[in-house]
Design an enzyme around this catalytic site. Structure first.
Site, mmCIF file in Angstrom:
data_model
loop_
_atom_site.group_PDB
_atom_site.id
_atom_site.type_symbol
_atom_site.label_atom_id
_atom_site.label_comp_id
_atom_site.label_asym_id
_atom_site.label_seq_id
_atom_site.Cartn_x
_atom_site.Cartn_y
_atom_site.Cartn_z
ATOM 1 N N HIS A 1 0.832 -1.208 0.000
ATOM 2 C CA HIS A 1 0.000 0.000 0.000
ATOM 3 C C HIS A 1 0.869 1.262 0.000
ATOM 4 O O HIS A 1 0.667 2.179 -0.810
ATOM 5 C CB HIS A 1 -0.906 -0.029 1.235
ATOM 6 C CG HIS A 1 -1.751 1.201 1.414
ATOM 7 N ND1 HIS A 1 -3.089 1.223 1.144
ATOM 8 C CD2 HIS A 1 -1.434 2.454 1.859
ATOM 9 C CE1 HIS A 1 -3.576 2.434 1.401
ATOM 10 N NE2 HIS A 1 -2.584 3.194 1.837
ATOM 11 N N GLU A 2 1.820 1.312 0.915
ATOM 12 C CA GLU A 2 2.639 2.529 1.041
ATOM 13 C C GLU A 2 3.520 2.755 -0.189
ATOM 14 O O GLU A 2 3.699 3.898 -0.622
ATOM 15 C CB GLU A 2 3.495 2.460 2.306
ATOM 16 C CG GLU A 2 2.704 2.439 3.602
ATOM 17 C CD GLU A 2 1.820 3.668 3.794
ATOM 18 O OE1 GLU A 2 2.106 4.726 3.189
ATOM 19 O OE2 GLU A 2 0.826 3.566 4.534
ATOM 20 N N HIS B 1 1.615 4.600 -2.709
ATOM 21 C CA HIS B 1 1.605 6.054 -2.522
ATOM 22 C C HIS B 1 2.854 6.697 -3.124
ATOM 23 O O HIS B 1 2.773 7.732 -3.798
ATOM 24 C CB HIS B 1 1.540 6.386 -1.032
ATOM 25 C CG HIS B 1 0.176 6.302 -0.434
ATOM 26 N ND1 HIS B 1 -0.919 6.945 -0.956
ATOM 27 C CD2 HIS B 1 -0.278 5.633 0.657
ATOM 28 C CE1 HIS B 1 -1.989 6.690 -0.211
ATOM 29 N NE2 HIS B 1 -1.625 5.894 0.774
ATOM 30 N N HIS C 1 2.617 6.689 -6.845
ATOM 31 C CA HIS C 1 1.594 7.637 -7.291
ATOM 32 C C HIS C 1 2.219 9.024 -7.437
ATOM 33 O O HIS C 1 2.050 9.706 -8.458
ATOM 34 C CB HIS C 1 0.438 7.664 -6.289
ATOM 35 C CG HIS C 1 -0.740 8.485 -6.734
ATOM 36 N ND1 HIS C 1 -1.870 8.646 -5.963
ATOM 37 C CD2 HIS C 1 -0.971 9.190 -7.876
ATOM 38 C CE1 HIS C 1 -2.746 9.406 -6.613
ATOM 39 N NE2 HIS C 1 -2.222 9.750 -7.762
#
Length: 668
Positions: free
Chosen positions: A449-450, A453, A456
């Site tokens: 998940h991190e 980020h 992104h």
């Protein structure tokens, strides 16, 4: 595919002394002030985008300037206490400096004069930045009369001080419960030993790790009740502070012509306003209520069986302090999952390497580690990676990994954006975490998940994208990374990401099947709880309580209505609801909003077209990640989904474990 790219090193130089930090702070302060002074003095003939707006996009106190994070970032990770303290001080100076910039009347008037001129020739990106700069000034009240501005500043200062006092009361609380081993039956002995008072009793605090341990492992229901209620009756005068904070926020919003503070926060978000956010939560929780009732009855049966085994009378009620405990028993007894055996298949280094390999394939990137001797760092455990486009070797950015726990370091997993793209400068991110050795599956998801980020931010295109003036809205920023979590539940991906630390074998089909069955256990009940917290948050910021009694009435009414669980007499979670006070005011709804979007994107595109489909991955990168915080998130989602988003996939997923019980969600 082109030859491997030449490894490029970012030009960051991390301070080694307090003086170096202070020198950067001084330079940033002086350069920012000079920029504002220059804009404020511009004459009518000098009003162009290049000398009015452009300088405010790349002003020295934004992260387009490497010195900003060189000065303040080390507060989170430096092994040197003096550097952490100096960096923290630098962060406070920069925060005040940004506030100063938003209160410069001369700069506001110059930008307003420029905006009145013809701006038809501006690009979409340029119009975005001009609009956001003017919104910042408006939200600071610069359009108000001087006396009103003074009043607004007073309200902001008072609210900030009250928020600090509220969060400090929670963070600095030293309340402990002195309990016996019999009261803590079921809790691991190793955990007990670390909390012994050496007199036969054990100290249990009201901090999150202690609460989770007792709620999930302690067999004694009365102890779980005691600990749960202690947290919701502690923290001194926080309810009084909360009432004052909400009153000040309502005054603040009214002065800026918003009907409520929640509408002020929701401006520019996907949801649009507080009414839409409330309707979204109410609709979602109502649709999941039948599934939650089935889950409730299942937990109630487990509670009856457990109490019968202990020869304890069954009261026929599922209490708030029962949910986590009986969910844990349900997971262990009904699904037989061996969490320790699964953990042995996820050594950190293997997870890191395979995660990067997966992201390379999904997004069309190349991720290359930079030799440790060639870059500046704050600790010898830090690793640096270069990110390039796999097609043309274009340098896109870098990210640091600082993954191991140590004294004084930020303890949670999070991405920090260090520099943002501007001209020839590429974005740089850093993941801080406390991971080592063998990972739990939930840690694998967190890492995936991190890193999402970080990538992104690196894949966002255009100068100054993802800066303060081009941030993704709160209800959109988590959706892309939440969507990427789905890879961690894919059987083929789990085979790739797992490797037993001794045998080197991947997870067996049996273990994967066990793991997948646990994904949505009690997910309807959990969603109702998140919906309850969102509604509490929205209610506080749309119809603020006038008294402490009002806060109690709000909790006593909303909790059973939304979650199916009664609120214990006198207990009030608003004593410690830091999300609503400090970190996510009026935005708790965004957790569910973005999760609905994430499930819709994954199920509609990747689950149908293939998780390793390069065309789907390319469209995802270009349509979802590349816009960053510029433009409309709604348009990005429409483009990727090729239709309006909906809740169907989310609802189906959250009821998937109950299909055998004869209940099916809307849209099934």
């Amino acid at each position: 595919m082109p030859d491997p790219p030449e490894v490029v090193v970012p030009g960051l130089v991390w301070p080694k002394t307090v003086q170096e930090i202070e020198e950067r702070v001084k330079t940033v302060t002086n350069e920012s002030t000079a920029t504002w002074d220059g804009i404020g003095q511009l004459g009518e003939e000098d009003l162009t985008y290049e000398n009015v707006v452009e300088p405010l996009i790349c002003i020295s106190n934004y992260k387009t300037n490497p010195m900003v994070c060189e000065a303040k970032f080390l507060q989170h990770c430096s092994p040197v206490p003096e550097l952490r303290a100096a960096a923290s001080k630098a962060g406070a100076v920069f925060k005040k400096l940004r506030r100063t910039g938003r209160m410069r009347m001369d700069v506001y008037k110059t930008v307003a004069r420029y905006k009145e001129k013809s701006t038809e020739s501006l690009t979409r990106s340029q119009r975005h930045f001009l609009t956001r700069i003017m919104r910042d000034f408006s939200k600071s009240g610069l359009h108000l009369e001087p006396s009103q501005r003074t009043k607004l500043e007073t309200i902001m200062a008072q609210e900030s001080d009250l928020c600090r006092r509220y969060t400090a009361a929670v963070g600095e609380d030293k309340t402990t419960l002195l309990l016996t081993e019999e009261q803590l039956l079921g809790v691991p002995q190793e955990w007990l030993k670390s909390r012994s008072d050496q007199k036969g009793k054990y100290l249990v605090s009201l901090k999150y790790p202690d609460i989770v341990m007792v709620m999930s492992k302690c067999i004694v229901g009365e102890t779980r009740r005691l600990v749960s209620c202690a947290r919701d009756t502690a923290f001194g005068g926080n309810l009084e502070l909360l009432v004052k904070i909400m009153s000040l926020r309502q005054q603040f919003a009214s002065m800026l012509d918003f009907s409520c503070y929640a509408d002020y926060v929701c401006q520019g978000s996907m949801v649009g306003n507080a009414s839409n956010a409330t309707s979204f939560i109410l609709e979602l929780t109502e649709k999941l209520r039948p599934a939650a009732e089935v889950e409730y009855q299942r937990l109630l049966r487990y509670k009856r069986s457990h109490l019968d085994d202990l020869n304890i009378p069954f009261d026929g009620v599922l209490h708030p302090w029962d949910v986590t405990f009986y969910t844990e028993r349900l997971t262990e007894r009904e699904y037989g999952i061996d969490k320790e055996l699964i953990r042995q298949h996820f050594p950190l280094d293997h997870v890191v390497a395979t995660t990067m390999n997966l992201y390379e394939g999904i997004l069309g990137l190349r991720i290359t580690e930079v030799p440790s001797a060639s870059f500046s760092s704050w600790h010898d455990e830090v690793r640096l990676f270069s990110v390039t486009d796999a097609t043309d070797n274009r340098q896109m950015g870098h990210f640091y990994l600082d993954l191991h726990p140590r004294q004084g370091k930020y303890p949670h997993a999070a991405i920090f954006f260090i520099t943002k793209k501007y001209k020839e400068q590429c974005p740089v991110a850093c993941m801080l975490a406390s991971l080592q050795g063998l990972l739990r599956h939930k840690d694998v998801i967190t890492f995936f998940h991190e890193l999402g980020h970080a990538l992104h931010g690196i894949c966002a295109e255009g100068d100054a994208n993802m800066t303060r003036l081009a941030k993704c809205s709160r209800d959109w920023m988590e959706a892309p990374s939440q969507m990427m979590e789905n890879w961690c539940w894919d059987p083929e991906v789990l085979k790739k990401m797992s490797q037993h630390h001794e045998t080197k074998e991947p997870l067996s089909d049996r273990l994967i099947a066990q793991l997948l069955k646990t994904r949505y256990i009690n997910s309807a009940i959990n969603t109702l709880n998140n919906g309850y917290l969102a509604l509490v948050d929205l209610s506080l910021h749309t119809n603020p309580p006038s008294t402490i009694d009002d806060t109690q009435q709000l909790i006593d009414e909303l909790r059973p209505r939304v979650t199916l669980l009664n609120n214990p007499p006198g207990c009030n979670m608003l004593r410690n609801f830091c999300h609503a006070v400090a970190s996510y005011p009026s935005a708790y709804y965004s957790y569910l909003w973005s999760e609905v979007l994430s499930v819709d994107m994954f199920c509609t595109r990747f689950a149908t077209e293939g998780t390793d489909n390069p065309k789907t991955g390319s469209e995802y990168r270009q349509q979802i990640l590349a816009p960053g915080g510029i433009g409309s998130a709604q348009e990005a989602v429409l483009s990727f989904l090729k239709r309006e988003p909906n809740q169907i996939h989310f609802l189906n997923a959250r009821t998937s474990s109950l299909q055998t019980n004869g209940w099916r969600s809307a849209g099934s």
